[in-house]
Design a protein around this motif. Structure first.
Motif, PDB file in Angstrom:
ATOM      1  N   UNK A  84       0.822  -1.212   0.000  1.00 26.44           N
ATOM      2  CA  UNK A  84       0.000   0.000   0.000  1.00 26.44           C
ATOM      3  C   UNK A  84       0.861   1.270   0.000  1.00 26.44           C
ATOM      4  N   UNK A  85       1.815   1.359   0.907  1.00 28.94           N
ATOM      5  CA  UNK A  85       2.603   2.601   0.965  1.00 28.94           C
ATOM      6  C   UNK A  85       3.453   2.751  -0.294  1.00 28.94           C
ATOM      7  N   UNK A 110      -3.780  -2.030  -4.261  1.00 27.02           N
ATOM      8  CA  UNK A 110      -3.361  -3.014  -3.257  1.00 27.02           C
ATOM      9  C   UNK A 110      -4.468  -4.031  -3.009  1.00 27.02           C
ATOM     10  N   UNK A 111      -5.694  -3.568  -2.857  1.00 22.79           N
ATOM     11  CA  UNK A 111      -6.815  -4.475  -2.652  1.00 22.79           C
ATOM     12  C   UNK A 111      -6.979  -5.445  -3.812  1.00 22.79           C
ATOM     13  N   UNK A 112      -6.849  -4.931  -5.027  1.00 20.06           N
ATOM     14  CA  UNK A 112      -6.984  -5.781  -6.207  1.00 20.06           C
ATOM     15  C   UNK A 112      -5.847  -6.805  -6.298  1.00 20.06           C
ATOM     16  N   UNK A 125     -12.242  -9.555  -6.784  1.00 19.61           N
ATOM     17  CA  UNK A 125     -11.101  -8.657  -7.000  1.00 19.61           C
ATOM     18  C   UNK A 125     -11.595  -7.220  -7.096  1.00 19.61           C
ATOM     19  N   UNK A 126     -12.681  -7.007  -7.828  1.00 18.50           N
ATOM     20  CA  UNK A 126     -13.244  -5.656  -7.971  1.00 18.50           C
ATOM     21  C   UNK A 126     -13.764  -5.156  -6.626  1.00 18.50           C
ATOM     22  N   UNK A 131     -13.042  -1.772  -1.803  1.00 16.69           N
ATOM     23  CA  UNK A 131     -12.874  -1.700  -0.343  1.00 16.69           C
ATOM     24  C   UNK A 131     -11.519  -1.090   0.019  1.00 16.69           C
ATOM     25  N   UNK A 132     -10.459  -1.517  -0.644  1.00 14.38           N
ATOM     26  CA  UNK A 132      -9.125  -0.968  -0.367  1.00 14.38           C
ATOM     27  C   UNK A 132      -9.056   0.521  -0.619  1.00 14.38           C
TER      28      UNK A 132
END
Length: 146
Positions: A84-85, A110-112, A125-126, A131-132
């Motif tokens: 993420x960072x 990152x979520x994907x 994945x979507x 959410x991310x």
């Protein structure tokens, strides 16, 4: 009537560890991995300590299980945080600006990626990307408020 007052401040101790890889992108990624990975490992240790105290049994097998769980949790959450960072930093460099959109895009990517690496369906994945992005954006907005 006499009065008295008490003045104090509470400060959080800070420990800064700097690892210089020679690349700013890698520096922020490793920093995120180490910080959040350490927090996740400490959380896992605290949970296991609670169950040991509650159950009253303490064995070498439980210690081994606890250490494995700490490493697994630390590595997983450290990887997520590092990604993420790193993504957020990359977005900032690509876009040339520092704003909430970098957090949103970094969180969505990152979520994907985490979802796709977990062999989830395209729909998941979507959903995980949404959410991310939402969590990262909300976190950034909350940081502006505080």
């Amino acid at each position: 009537m006499p009065s008295s007052s008490f003045g104090a401040s509470l400060a959080t101790p800070k420990l800064n560890v700097a690892i210089d890889t020679g690349n700013p992108f890698l520096n922020v990624t490793v920093d995120g991995f180490l910080k959040i990975g350490t927090v996740a490992a400490a959380k896992s240790l605290a949970e296991d300590a609670y169950y040991v105290v509650k159950g009253g049994n303490f064995s070498g097998r439980k210690i081994e299980h606890s250490l494995k769980k700490m490493c697994k949790e630390g590595a997983y959450w450290g990887t997520v945080a590092g990604m993420y960072v790193g993504m957020e930093y990359g977005m900032e460099r690509i876009r040339g600006t520092h704003d909430w959109k970098n957090a949103m895009l970094g969180g969505a990517l990152t979520g994907a990626l985490i979802s796709a690496a977990s062999n989830k369906s395209k729909d998941n994945v979507v959903i995980d990307a949404i959410a991310g992005g939402a969590i990262a954006t909300a976190s950034t907005f909350l940081n502006y408020l505080i």
